[in-house]
Design a protein around this motif. Structure first.
Motif, PDB file in Angstrom:
ATOM      1  N   GLU A  18       0.825  -1.208   0.000  1.00  0.00           N
ATOM      2  CA  GLU A  18       0.000   0.000   0.000  1.00  0.00           C
ATOM      3  C   GLU A  18       0.857   1.255   0.000  1.00  0.00           C
ATOM      4  O   GLU A  18       0.545   2.244  -0.661  1.00  0.00           O
ATOM      5  CB  GLU A  18      -0.957   0.011   1.197  1.00  0.00           C
ATOM      6  CG  GLU A  18      -2.043  -1.047   1.141  1.00  0.00           C
ATOM      7  CD  GLU A  18      -1.579  -2.391   1.679  1.00  0.00           C
ATOM      8  OE1 GLU A  18      -0.510  -2.440   2.304  1.00  0.00           O
ATOM      9  OE2 GLU A  18      -2.289  -3.388   1.457  1.00  0.00           O
ATOM     10  N   LEU A  19       1.950   1.228   0.764  1.00  0.00           N
ATOM     11  CA  LEU A  19       2.854   2.373   0.809  1.00  0.00           C
ATOM     12  C   LEU A  19       3.500   2.617  -0.546  1.00  0.00           C
ATOM     13  O   LEU A  19       3.634   3.757  -0.986  1.00  0.00           O
ATOM     14  CB  LEU A  19       3.924   2.169   1.882  1.00  0.00           C
ATOM     15  CG  LEU A  19       4.933   3.302   2.052  1.00  0.00           C
ATOM     16  CD1 LEU A  19       4.231   4.578   2.478  1.00  0.00           C
ATOM     17  CD2 LEU A  19       6.000   2.919   3.045  1.00  0.00           C
ATOM     18  N   ASP A  20       3.880   1.555  -1.234  1.00  0.00           N
ATOM     19  CA  ASP A  20       4.460   1.695  -2.567  1.00  0.00           C
ATOM     20  C   ASP A  20       3.459   2.305  -3.550  1.00  0.00           C
ATOM     21  O   ASP A  20       3.820   3.128  -4.379  1.00  0.00           O
ATOM     22  CB  ASP A  20       4.942   0.336  -3.090  1.00  0.00           C
ATOM     23  CG  ASP A  20       6.145  -0.182  -2.328  1.00  0.00           C
ATOM     24  OD1 ASP A  20       6.853   0.639  -1.707  1.00  0.00           O
ATOM     25  OD2 ASP A  20       6.370  -1.404  -2.353  1.00  0.00           O
ATOM     26  N   THR A  21       2.196   1.912  -3.420  1.00  0.00           N
ATOM     27  CA  THR A  21       1.158   2.478  -4.286  1.00  0.00           C
ATOM     28  C   THR A  21       0.990   3.963  -4.025  1.00  0.00           C
ATOM     29  O   THR A  21       0.929   4.768  -4.955  1.00  0.00           O
ATOM     30  CB  THR A  21      -0.177   1.743  -4.056  1.00  0.00           C
ATOM     31  OG1 THR A  21       0.018   0.353  -4.297  1.00  0.00           O
ATOM     32  CG2 THR A  21      -1.258   2.282  -4.976  1.00  0.00           C
ATOM     33  N   VAL A  22       0.944   4.347  -2.760  1.00  0.00           N
ATOM     34  CA  VAL A  22       0.793   5.761  -2.400  1.00  0.00           C
ATOM     35  C   VAL A  22       2.003   6.561  -2.869  1.00  0.00           C
ATOM     36  O   VAL A  22       1.858   7.664  -3.411  1.00  0.00           O
ATOM     37  CB  VAL A  22       0.584   5.912  -0.880  1.00  0.00           C
ATOM     38  CG1 VAL A  22       0.663   7.372  -0.459  1.00  0.00           C
ATOM     39  CG2 VAL A  22      -0.737   5.319  -0.468  1.00  0.00           C
ATOM     40  N   LEU A  23       3.190   6.028  -2.698  1.00  0.00           N
ATOM     41  CA  LEU A  23       4.400   6.726  -3.141  1.00  0.00           C
ATOM     42  C   LEU A  23       4.417   6.881  -4.665  1.00  0.00           C
ATOM     43  O   LEU A  23       4.871   7.906  -5.187  1.00  0.00           O
ATOM     44  CB  LEU A  23       5.656   5.991  -2.679  1.00  0.00           C
ATOM     45  CG  LEU A  23       5.976   6.108  -1.197  1.00  0.00           C
ATOM     46  CD1 LEU A  23       7.184   5.243  -0.862  1.00  0.00           C
ATOM     47  CD2 LEU A  23       6.225   7.540  -0.800  1.00  0.00           C
ATOM     48  N   GLY A  24       3.920   5.899  -5.376  1.00  0.00           N
ATOM     49  CA  GLY A  24       3.841   6.005  -6.828  1.00  0.00           C
ATOM     50  C   GLY A  24       2.897   7.112  -7.264  1.00  0.00           C
ATOM     51  O   GLY A  24       3.224   7.912  -8.148  1.00  0.00           O
TER      52      GLY A  24
END
Length: 84
Positions: A18-24
């Motif tokens: 989820e964090l990777d998605t938000v950072l993207g």
């Protein structure tokens, strides 16, 4: 004195998905905002030259570029901290 071994907190890739998605998404939004900011500053500079008003646009340009650098470095910094 009691010696405690250093505890390394490792998180799996399933935890940070989820964090990777938000950072993207944040990276794309910062890119769009940076391009829009540069277009706005460039337009204001062109209009100032056309009308004969000599204003100081370097400050606005540096502000936009500074925001781009901060926004672009936030994602890799968080990822580096998560991998540590």
């Amino acid at each position: 004195m009691i010696s405690h071994p250093m505890t390394i907190l490792a998180v799996g890739s399933d935890v940070t998905t989820e964090l990777d998605t938000v950072l993207g998404w944040m990276a794309w939004l910062v890119t769009c905002a940076g391009v829009a900011g540069l277009i706005i500053v460039g337009t204001r500079m062109a209009l100032a030259v056309k009308t004969g008003d000599v204003e100081e646009h370097l400050r606005e340009f540096l502000t936009v570029m500074g925001a781009c650098v901060i926004g672009a470095s936030a994602g890799p910094l968080v990822q580096m901290l998560m991998l540590s």
